[in-house]
Design a protein around this motif. Structure first.
Motif, PDB file in Angstrom:
ATOM      1  N   SER A   1       0.847  -1.190   0.000  1.00  9.43           N
ATOM      2  CA  SER A   1       0.000   0.000   0.000  1.00  9.43           C
ATOM      3  C   SER A   1       0.885   1.243   0.000  1.00  9.43           C
ATOM      4  O   SER A   1       1.705   1.429   0.896  1.00  9.43           O
ATOM      5  CB  SER A   1      -0.895   0.001   1.244  1.00  9.43           C
TER       6      SER A   1
ATOM      7  N   GLY B   1      -1.428   4.155   2.199  1.00  6.82           N
ATOM      8  CA  GLY B   1      -2.132   3.696   3.390  1.00  6.82           C
ATOM      9  C   GLY B   1      -2.025   4.704   4.518  1.00  6.82           C
ATOM     10  O   GLY B   1      -1.290   5.690   4.447  1.00  6.82           O
ATOM     11  N   CYS B   2      -2.746   4.420   5.608  1.00  8.34           N
ATOM     12  CA  CYS B   2      -2.754   5.359   6.728  1.00  8.34           C
ATOM     13  C   CYS B   2      -1.445   5.293   7.502  1.00  8.34           C
ATOM     14  O   CYS B   2      -0.676   4.324   7.405  1.00  8.34           O
ATOM     15  CB  CYS B   2      -3.940   5.067   7.645  1.00  8.34           C
TER      16      CYS B   2
ATOM     17  N   CYS C   1      -9.644   3.226   8.171  1.00 10.13           N
ATOM     18  CA  CYS C   1      -9.437   1.896   7.592  1.00 10.13           C
ATOM     19  C   CYS C   1      -9.924   0.813   8.558  1.00 10.13           C
ATOM     20  O   CYS C   1     -10.156   1.082   9.742  1.00 10.13           O
ATOM     21  CB  CYS C   1      -7.963   1.695   7.249  1.00 10.13           C
ATOM     22  N   GLN C   2     -10.029  -0.424   8.065  1.00  9.45           N
ATOM     23  CA  GLN C   2     -10.574  -1.508   8.882  1.00  9.45           C
ATOM     24  C   GLN C   2      -9.656  -1.852  10.042  1.00  9.45           C
ATOM     25  O   GLN C   2     -10.113  -2.167  11.142  1.00  9.45           O
ATOM     26  CB  GLN C   2     -10.811  -2.751   8.014  1.00  9.45           C
TER      27      GLN C   2
ATOM     28  N   CYS D   1      -7.296   7.201  12.870  1.00  8.46           N
ATOM     29  CA  CYS D   1      -6.747   6.869  11.559  1.00  8.46           C
ATOM     30  C   CYS D   1      -6.382   8.149  10.819  1.00  8.46           C
ATOM     31  O   CYS D   1      -7.216   9.051  10.659  1.00  8.46           O
ATOM     32  CB  CYS D   1      -7.778   6.073  10.755  1.00  8.46           C
TER      33      CYS D   1
ATOM     34  N   CYS E   1      -1.134   2.189  10.048  1.00  5.84           N
ATOM     35  CA  CYS E   1      -0.798   0.901   9.448  1.00  5.84           C
ATOM     36  C   CYS E   1       0.665   0.852   9.029  1.00  5.84           C
ATOM     37  O   CYS E   1       1.329  -0.182   9.147  1.00  5.84           O
ATOM     38  CB  CYS E   1      -1.702   0.617   8.246  1.00  5.84           C
TER      39      CYS E   1
ATOM     40  N   CYS F   1      -2.750  -1.787   4.691  1.00  6.39           N
ATOM     41  CA  CYS F   1      -3.919  -0.938   4.932  1.00  6.39           C
ATOM     42  C   CYS F   1      -4.884  -1.092   3.762  1.00  6.39           C
ATOM     43  O   CYS F   1      -4.470  -1.157   2.597  1.00  6.39           O
ATOM     44  CB  CYS F   1      -3.480   0.514   5.066  1.00  6.39           C
ATOM     45  N   ASP F   2      -6.186  -1.189   4.065  1.00  7.66           N
ATOM     46  CA  ASP F   2      -7.160  -1.299   2.976  1.00  7.66           C
ATOM     47  C   ASP F   2      -7.489   0.064   2.360  1.00  7.66           C
ATOM     48  O   ASP F   2      -8.289   0.174   1.434  1.00  7.66           O
ATOM     49  CB  ASP F   2      -8.435  -1.998   3.463  1.00  7.66           C
ATOM     50  N   GLU F   3      -6.865   1.125   2.922  1.00  7.81           N
ATOM     51  CA  GLU F   3      -6.980   2.489   2.395  1.00  7.81           C
ATOM     52  C   GLU F   3      -8.413   3.009   2.405  1.00  7.81           C
ATOM     53  O   GLU F   3      -8.767   3.924   1.657  1.00  7.81           O
ATOM     54  CB  GLU F   3      -6.390   2.576   0.978  1.00  7.81           C
ATOM     55  N   ASN F   4      -9.216   2.442   3.262  1.00  6.41           N
ATOM     56  CA  ASN F   4     -10.603   2.883   3.374  1.00  6.41           C
ATOM     57  C   ASN F   4     -10.658   4.171   4.202  1.00  6.41           C
ATOM     58  O   ASN F   4     -10.088   4.245   5.291  1.00  6.41           O
ATOM     59  CB  ASN F   4     -11.443   1.785   4.038  1.00  6.41           C
ATOM     60  N   LYS F   5     -11.325   5.189   3.704  1.00  6.56           N
ATOM     61  CA  LYS F   5     -11.391   6.481   4.385  1.00  6.56           C
ATOM     62  C   LYS F   5     -12.831   6.787   4.777  1.00  6.56           C
ATOM     63  O   LYS F   5     -13.764   6.355   4.097  1.00  6.56           O
ATOM     64  CB  LYS F   5     -10.850   7.578   3.463  1.00  6.56           C
TER      65      LYS F   5
END
Length: 385
Positions: free
Chosen positions: A10, A13-14, A31-32, A41, A17, A24-28
């Motif tokens: 990633s 990523g955050c 992340c999970q 995060c 992480c 990191c799943d890079e979800n904003k």
């Protein structure tokens, strides 16, 4: 032996992480992984910023480029550093009542002096003289230090003019003003001795003041467009209606000049006096000079310079008048005595506080008693103190 399963790294990523070295799943906005462990995060990168090629930002001046312009010298002491600090924090503020000009003296002029040691000596001289004026226990020592720096500054000022280059114009202009303030301040400093007659030294400040205009005339475009140009753009107060007690010098002109004929002065000398009085009367009217004006004060707007009016007369009078003044000619001294109330209007400044009254009483002491009747207005003006 098990083989580690490859995974895609990633890049964005955050921060959390990356610190934990996990994917990191890079979800904003969260992340999970951070959600699972209930952590804050953040997606602000910790990696140092790499400027885009060809657009790197450089400081305006590197230390080397600044110090390359400094005048190398080993002649300054810790005491001089103290005086320089005093100038930047205190003395510079006392040279004007206009804030933008105060900042100019405190910053731009000081920075300019690092490349021109004659200006630096001038700054140290006026700073030491200011310290002496505050009633310091070290007054005698400060006066000696001021005199030493003033002597060096004046000598190098003359040398710089003789070997002039365009790059010196701002520094020469600034120093010419400081020299003017210095010599004007020394008039009041000697007030306790009250010499019987004005000496040539008493008029040196006029020569230096007129020298300011000489420097300006030769370098007007360069100075007006430079960092000291603000000094040339100050507005003079307007022409207010003359107050009821306005003292019109036209009366003095009509009565004095015929009386001086008894001294058999040449017509050319009489004409010089008439011109000097006419110019002085213009500034009397502009500042509303009268017997009550000392108490009334001068109403000026922000950014207006009273000094520009008061000192203007010194630049406008004919050169031959200054020569007659230095010769001690009665007519010139009488007219100059009437200039002193104008000079007194700068009384709030330490460098001019008593100059007007001291010079007037010196002039009166030097004149024969038969001329005293022509000193009525300045006599009554200063008697109010």
């Amino acid at each position: 032996m098990s083989t580690r399963r490859p995974h895609k790294k990633s890049r964005i990523g955050c921060v959390q992480c990356k610190q934990r070295h996990i994917k990191c799943d890079e979800n904003k906005p969260r992340c999970q992984n951070c959600t699972n462990v209930q952590k804050i995060c953040s997606f602000t990168s910790l990696a140092p910023h790499r400027p885009i090629s060809g657009s790197a930002v450089h400081p305006r001046e590197s230390p080397g480029s600044i110090f390359a312009h400094l005048a190398p010298s080993l002649e300054f002491s810790v005491k001089d550093l103290f005086l320089l600090h005093h100038f930047t924090t205190t003395t510079g503020v006392t040279l004007s009542s206009i804030r933008v000009v105060q900042r100019l003296w405190q910053t731009s002029v000081v920075q300019l002096s690092f490349a021109h040691d004659f200006l630096l000596h001038g700054i140290l001289a006026i700073s030491a003289l200011h310290q002496a004026s505050t009633g310091s226990e070290s007054r005698a020592e400060f006066l000696l230090t001021a005199s030493r720096h003033q002597s060096i500054a004046l000598g190098r000022y003359q040398h710089a003019i003789q070997h002039y280059t365009p790059g010196k114009s701002d520094a020469l202009f600034a120093l010419s003003i400081l020299l003017f303030f210095y010599v004007l301040a020394t008039i009041q400093d000697e007030s306790d001795r009250q010499p019987a007659t004005p000496r040539v030294w008493d008029f040196q400040w006029i020569r230096i003041g007129r020298g300011i205009e000489v420097v300006l005339r030769a370098n007007w475009t360069r100075i007006s467009n430079g960092q000291l140009g603000v000094l040339l753009r100050l507005d003079e107060p307007g022409d207010p209606p003359a107050p009821p007690d306005f003292h019109d010098l036209a009366v003095l002109q009509r009565e004095l000049l015929p009386a001086l004929q008894d001294d058999e002065i040449a017509p050319e000398e009489s004409q010089v006096y008439a011109e000097a009085l006419q110019i002085l009367n213009t500034y009397y009217r502009k500042l509303g000079m009268g017997l009550a004006s000392r108490r009334r004060g001068i109403a000026v707007s922000k950014g207006q310079s009273v000094g520009a009016v008061i000192f203007r007369w010194l630049f406008d009078v004919p050169e031959v008048f200054i020569g007659l003044l230095e010769q001690g000619r009665p007519g010139a001294l009488i007219i100059f005595a009437h200039y002193q109330p104008l000079l007194d209007r700068l009384g709030k400044f330490w460098w001019s506080q008593k100059s007007g009254s001291v010079t007037f009483y010196r002039i009166k002491a030097s004149l024969d008693a038969r001329y005293h009747r022509w000193l009525k207005f300045p006599q009554e003006y200063f008697a109010q103190a």
